[in-house]
Design an enzyme around this catalytic site. Structure first.
Site, PDB file in Angstrom:
ATOM      1  N   LYS A  45      -1.279  10.729  17.765  1.00  0.00           N
ATOM      2  CA  LYS A  45      -1.324   9.607  18.221  1.00  0.00           C
ATOM      3  C   LYS A  45      -2.385   8.504  17.583  1.00  0.00           C
ATOM      4  CE  LYS A  45       0.486  10.827  22.963  1.00  0.00           C
ATOM      5  NZ  LYS A  45       0.718  12.033  22.647  1.00  0.00           N
ATOM      6  N   SER A  74      -7.032  18.399  22.116  1.00  0.00           N
ATOM      7  CA  SER A  74      -5.944  18.416  22.701  1.00  0.00           C
ATOM      8  C   SER A  74      -5.213  19.764  22.559  1.00  0.00           C
ATOM      9  CB  SER A  74      -4.862  17.627  22.151  1.00  0.00           C
ATOM     10  OG  SER A  74      -3.377  17.803  22.748  1.00  0.00           O
ATOM     11  N   ALA A  75      -4.820  20.267  23.599  1.00  0.00           N
ATOM     12  CA  ALA A  75      -4.157  21.727  23.782  1.00  0.00           C
ATOM     13  C   ALA A  75      -2.850  21.734  22.676  1.00  0.00           C
ATOM     14  CB  ALA A  75      -3.860  22.085  25.143  1.00  0.00           C
ATOM     15  N   ASP A  76      -2.500  20.642  22.433  1.00  0.00           N
ATOM     16  CA  ASP A  76      -1.267  20.476  21.488  1.00  0.00           C
ATOM     17  C   ASP A  76      -1.503  21.193  20.045  1.00  0.00           C
ATOM     18  OD1 ASP A  76      -0.343  18.718  23.490  1.00  0.00           O
ATOM     19  OD2 ASP A  76      -0.281  17.353  22.016  1.00  0.00           O
ATOM     20  N   VAL A 119       3.247  17.708  25.217  1.00  0.00           N
ATOM     21  CA  VAL A 119       3.826  18.651  24.005  1.00  0.00           C
ATOM     22  C   VAL A 119       3.187  19.874  24.138  1.00  0.00           C
ATOM     23  CG1 VAL A 119       3.080  18.787  21.382  1.00  0.00           C
ATOM     24  CG2 VAL A 119       3.422  16.365  22.498  1.00  0.00           C
ATOM     25  N   ASP A 127     -13.200  15.979  22.141  1.00  0.00           N
ATOM     26  CA  ASP A 127     -12.197  16.198  23.019  1.00  0.00           C
ATOM     27  C   ASP A 127     -11.045  16.552  22.207  1.00  0.00           C
ATOM     28  OD1 ASP A 127     -10.124  16.371  24.823  1.00  0.00           O
ATOM     29  OD2 ASP A 127     -10.170  14.282  25.679  1.00  0.00           O
ATOM     30  N   GLU A 146      10.355  16.187  25.733  1.00  0.00           N
ATOM     31  CA  GLU A 146       9.356  16.481  26.587  1.00  0.00           C
ATOM     32  C   GLU A 146       9.475  15.314  27.811  1.00  0.00           C
ATOM     33  OE1 GLU A 146       5.769  13.786  26.381  1.00  0.00           O
ATOM     34  OE2 GLU A 146       5.981  13.538  24.113  1.00  0.00           O
TER      35      GLU A 146
END
Length: 281
Positions: free
Chosen positions: A139, A120-122, A89, A118, A9
């Site tokens: 993370k 993540s789109a990951d 990512v 919230d 990335e």
């Protein structure tokens, strides 16, 4: 045997670390992949075009600042507008798959934040893309239990590399077990091929960092950084970089040192898996 390639990335180059450390780390990641016998392909947007493999000049320009951050929801718009961007990512997973690269190395994936909600789109990108992602787990700033639950719900194959527990990014261990374990790159490659044959999505190979930080200590720092963010009204896409910056301050830079180590270790493992996979296909 087809060429073993590893996607990398570029958000770490544009948003993850300060200049010139970001450029130094990005170049070191590519060199680590080469040393293991694979070909690195750092993915980014450069003036409205997808680049799969960057020149030294392009890496320098992205590292110097001013680039956007590309995820899936703004990827098409950034390309149409001729912008340059580092890829998250989610975006890297998508673009690597489009270009036939089955292995991707990163530091940590995004996931579910504790409060306010919230996600993540990951996670969705992993669920729908047949790619093997090497990371040191989610993370450290995330709700690990909720993230693991979402990965299960979305059908992502989570596999520990020489571990039975989910690594927590800066920490090699956490209280949460993983559903499967492998102990060699070849075993990881075989899991990926089985998942692909079954029509499943991605395989998340979680690799504990060596010489990491204690899970309990990092959790205390994360809690304190979260309180700071709430007081200052930080949310949305600004939250993750804010929290990581505060963790660096609270740990006197120790989290930055561990971050660099885990990135390099994951790049090396990804290269070994790519080599094993190339020998099987």
């Amino acid at each position: 045997m087809r060429e073993p390639r590893v996607a990398l990335e570029s958000a770490v180059l544009t948003h993850g670390l300060p200049y010139p450390l970001n450029l130094e780390v990005a170049l070191a990641l590519e060199e680590a992949v080469r040393e293991e016998g694979a070909t690195p392909k750092t993915i980014a947007l450069v003036r409205g075009e997808v680049r799969v493999g960057l020149s030294p000049e392009e890496m320098e320009a992205l590292a110097a600042g001013g680039a956007e951050k590309a995820s899936l929801w703004n990827l098409a718009a950034l390309l149409a507008q001729g912008r340059s961007a580092g890829t998250t990512v989610a975006a890297t997973v998508h673009l690597a798959h489009l270009h036939g690269i089955p292995v991707f190395a990163t530091g940590g994936i995004g996931g579910v934040h504790p409060e306010p909600y919230d996600e993540s789109a990951d996670l969705v990108a992993l669920s729908r893309t047949p790619i093997l992602v090497v990371s040191s787990g989610p993370k450290a700033i995330l709700d690990l239990r909720a993230t693991l639950e979402r990965l299960e719900t979305l059908g992502v194959s989570v596999v520990g590399y020489r571990t039975d527990r989910l690594p927590a990014f800066f920490s090699p261990d956490s209280p949460f077990p993983v559903p499967a374990r492998v102990d060699t790159p070849m075993e990881a490659a075989r899991v990926y091929l089985r998942a692909r044959a079954l029509g499943l999505g991605g395989v998340l190979l979680v690799n504990p960092v060596s010489q990491g930080l204690p899970y309990e200590q990092v959790a205390l720092w994360v809690e304190e950084a979260g309180r700071m963010a709430a007081r200052e009204g930080v949310f949305g896409k600004a939250l993750t970089p804010y929290l990581l910056r505060k963790l660096s301050e609270l740990s006197s830079g120790e989290t930055d040192r561990v971050n660099r180590r885990l990135l390099l270790e994951n790049a090396r493992l990804a290269a070994r898996v790519a080599l094993a996979l190339a020998g099987l296909e």
